[in-house]
Design a protein around this motif. Structure first.
Motif, mmCIF file in Angstrom:
data_model
loop_
_atom_site.group_PDB
_atom_site.id
_atom_site.type_symbol
_atom_site.label_atom_id
_atom_site.label_comp_id
_atom_site.label_asym_id
_atom_site.label_seq_id
_atom_site.Cartn_x
_atom_site.Cartn_y
_atom_site.Cartn_z
ATOM 1 N N UNK A 34 0.807 -1.208 0.000
ATOM 2 C CA UNK A 34 0.000 0.000 0.000
ATOM 3 C C UNK A 34 0.843 1.262 0.000
ATOM 4 N N UNK A 35 0.322 2.272 -0.651
ATOM 5 C CA UNK A 35 0.987 3.569 -0.756
ATOM 6 C C UNK A 35 1.327 4.153 0.617
ATOM 7 N N UNK A 36 0.467 3.909 1.609
ATOM 8 C CA UNK A 36 0.682 4.419 2.959
ATOM 9 C C UNK A 36 1.019 3.301 3.947
ATOM 10 N N UNK A 39 6.176 1.024 3.988
ATOM 11 C CA UNK A 39 7.212 0.141 3.463
ATOM 12 C C UNK A 39 7.891 0.826 2.277
ATOM 13 N N UNK A 40 9.220 0.748 2.249
ATOM 14 C CA UNK A 40 9.991 1.302 1.134
ATOM 15 C C UNK A 40 10.297 0.144 0.179
ATOM 16 N N UNK A 41 9.582 0.073 -0.958
ATOM 17 C CA UNK A 41 9.750 -1.059 -1.874
ATOM 18 C C UNK A 41 11.192 -1.287 -2.324
ATOM 19 N N UNK A 67 -0.513 -0.628 -4.170
ATOM 20 C CA UNK A 67 -1.934 -0.388 -3.897
ATOM 21 C C UNK A 67 -2.079 1.103 -3.609
ATOM 22 N N UNK A 68 -2.689 1.842 -4.529
ATOM 23 C CA UNK A 68 -2.850 3.280 -4.294
ATOM 24 C C UNK A 68 -3.826 3.548 -3.155
ATOM 25 N N UNK A 69 -3.634 4.654 -2.495
ATOM 26 C CA UNK A 69 -4.530 5.039 -1.411
ATOM 27 C C UNK A 69 -5.896 5.414 -1.976
ATOM 28 N N UNK A 70 -6.929 5.034 -1.251
ATOM 29 C CA UNK A 70 -8.303 5.414 -1.600
ATOM 30 C C UNK A 70 -9.012 5.787 -0.302
ATOM 31 N N UNK A 71 -9.937 6.703 -0.423
ATOM 32 C CA UNK A 71 -10.640 7.243 0.736
ATOM 33 C C UNK A 71 -12.135 7.216 0.486
#
Length: 113
Positions: A34-36, A39-41, A67-71
């Motif tokens: 996940x984007x948030x 973790x540093x890939x 996985x981009x963040x979604x709200x």
């Protein structure tokens, strides 16, 4: 530098699954990151060859699926991305938004032989 510990955890999962399912070699490990997630890939990719040495995962390909963040906004029903540093819903301006995706970090799939 918690990525080294995370990488070692991934190897532990692989070893457990290998014992449980009887495979001897892993060809590919797919991770959802996940984007948030914090973790540093790039660090995972750097540590993986070191951590996997002498294990079923040695030589395996590590695939990172972002996985981009979604709200979501309970005020208007909006679901989707927000601009960085935004603190309100882009549709209605509501401030009760909550993150529904983007914190994930897990093993999605193993390709084994």
């Amino acid at each position: 530098m918690h990525e080294l510990a995370l990488t070692e955890g991934i190897i532990a999962i692989v070893e457990q699954e290998g014992k449980k399912n009887g495979f001897t070699r892993v060809l590919e490990i797919s991770l959802r990151v996940g984007e948030f997630s914090g973790v540093v890939p790039e660090c995972l990719l750097e540590f993986f060859p070191i951590a996997s040495k002498g294990t079923r995962a040695e030589g395996a390909r590590l695939v990172l699926e972002p996985v981009p963040a979604a709200f979501s906004c309970p005020d208007c029903g909006y679901e989707g991305p927000l601009p960085r540093h935004a603190a309100a819903c882009p549709r209605c301006g509501g401030e009760h938004i909550r993150m529904i995706a983007g914190r994930e970090f897990f093993v999605e799939n193993l390709k084994v032989e």
